[in-house]
Write a protein that holds these residues in place. Sequence first.
Motif, short mmCIF file in Angstrom:
data_model
loop_
_atom_site.label_atom_id
_atom_site.label_comp_id
_atom_site.label_asym_id
_atom_site.label_seq_id
_atom_site.Cartn_x
_atom_site.Cartn_y
_atom_site.Cartn_z
N LYS A 158 1.00 0.24 -12.89
CA LYS A 158 1.72 -0.41 -13.83
C LYS A 158 3.29 -0.38 -13.52
O LYS A 158 3.92 -1.32 -13.71
CB LYS A 158 1.66 0.45 -15.02
CG LYS A 158 2.45 -0.09 -16.13
CD LYS A 158 1.90 0.61 -17.45
CE LYS A 158 2.57 -0.16 -18.76
NZ LYS A 158 2.34 0.59 -20.07
N GLU A 159 3.62 0.78 -12.68
CA GLU A 159 5.17 0.47 -12.32
C GLU A 159 5.43 -0.18 -11.20
O GLU A 159 6.34 -1.04 -10.99
CB GLU A 159 5.50 2.17 -11.99
CG GLU A 159 5.67 3.24 -12.96
CD GLU A 159 5.76 4.83 -12.20
OE1 GLU A 159 6.24 5.49 -12.92
OE2 GLU A 159 5.27 4.84 -11.00
N PHE A 160 4.39 -0.48 -10.27
CA PHE A 160 4.28 -1.12 -9.29
C PHE A 160 4.47 -2.88 -9.62
O PHE A 160 5.66 -3.50 -9.10
CB PHE A 160 3.17 -1.26 -8.04
CG PHE A 160 3.10 -2.11 -7.24
CD1 PHE A 160 3.96 -1.94 -5.99
CD2 PHE A 160 2.31 -3.16 -7.31
CE1 PHE A 160 3.89 -2.88 -4.88
CE2 PHE A 160 2.19 -4.07 -6.03
CZ PHE A 160 3.00 -4.03 -4.92
N ILE A 161 3.73 -3.30 -10.63
CA ILE A 161 3.84 -4.50 -11.25
C ILE A 161 5.11 -4.69 -11.88
O ILE A 161 5.68 -5.83 -11.66
CB ILE A 161 2.52 -5.09 -12.02
CG1 ILE A 161 1.45 -4.87 -11.50
CG2 ILE A 161 2.74 -6.16 -13.10
CD1 ILE A 161 0.14 -4.88 -12.15
N LYS A 162 5.51 -3.86 -12.70
CA LYS A 162 6.89 -3.96 -13.39
C LYS A 162 7.92 -4.12 -12.31
O LYS A 162 8.99 -4.68 -12.71
CB LYS A 162 6.92 -2.60 -14.30
CG LYS A 162 8.06 -2.96 -15.25
CD LYS A 162 8.28 -1.41 -16.02
CE LYS A 162 9.68 -1.68 -16.81
NZ LYS A 162 10.05 -0.63 -17.75
N LYS A 163 7.81 -3.14 -11.51
CA LYS A 163 9.01 -3.25 -10.44
C LYS A 163 9.19 -4.54 -9.80
O LYS A 163 10.10 -5.23 -9.54
CB LYS A 163 8.88 -2.17 -9.49
CG LYS A 163 9.86 -2.20 -8.35
CD LYS A 163 11.35 -1.89 -8.89
CE LYS A 163 12.10 -1.61 -7.48
NZ LYS A 163 13.53 -1.47 -7.81
N ARG B 299 0.87 -1.11 0.06
CA ARG B 299 0.07 -0.23 0.10
C ARG B 299 0.96 1.35 0.11
O ARG B 299 0.69 2.28 -1.04
CB ARG B 299 -1.11 0.07 1.09
CG ARG B 299 -1.66 1.07 1.29
CD ARG B 299 -2.90 1.10 2.45
NE ARG B 299 -3.63 2.41 2.50
CZ ARG B 299 -3.33 3.31 3.11
NH1 ARG B 299 -2.30 3.51 3.79
NH2 ARG B 299 -4.22 4.43 3.21
N TYR B 300 1.82 1.10 0.85
CA TYR B 300 2.67 2.42 0.95
C TYR B 300 3.51 2.48 -0.53
O TYR B 300 3.69 3.84 -0.83
CB TYR B 300 3.83 2.29 2.16
CG TYR B 300 2.92 2.50 3.46
CD1 TYR B 300 1.98 3.68 3.53
CD2 TYR B 300 3.29 1.49 4.52
CE1 TYR B 300 1.36 3.77 4.88
CE2 TYR B 300 2.62 2.08 5.61
CZ TYR B 300 1.81 2.80 5.91
OH TYR B 300 1.04 3.11 6.94
N GLU B 301 4.01 1.64 -1.11
CA GLU B 301 4.61 1.74 -2.42
C GLU B 301 3.76 2.14 -3.46
O GLU B 301 4.11 2.95 -4.30
CB GLU B 301 4.98 0.11 -2.81
CG GLU B 301 5.92 -0.05 -4.00
CD GLU B 301 7.32 0.77 -3.68
OE1 GLU B 301 7.74 1.02 -4.83
OE2 GLU B 301 7.81 1.05 -2.72
#
Length: 95
Positions: A77-82, A68-70
């Motif tokens: 999209k950036e979260f999944i890619k990371k 959640r904080y991330e």
Amino acid sequence: MRKLYIDNIRWITVVLVVLYHVIYMFNGIETFGVIGPFSDVQYQDAFQYIVYPWFILLLFVISGMSARYELEHRSEKEFIKKGQENYWFHPPLGF
């Protein structure tokens, strides 16, 4: 920005999990894969019964809080890619 209290809860929980598994090897109930009791009275078994019900739940809660904080700082999209970048190479290498 990292939340230090989340890191502290995480490492304390991991230490408790390791300690739990060490104590489990010498628990009073002999099952396959354990060494068994070393005395007639097993006081450390109380630690197992107190810690067992909540440490996996706590690790899931910490994981959810971290995600959640991330997501507050990244798009989905950036979260999944990371996440894919972090875990793509580790399983084949055995990490």
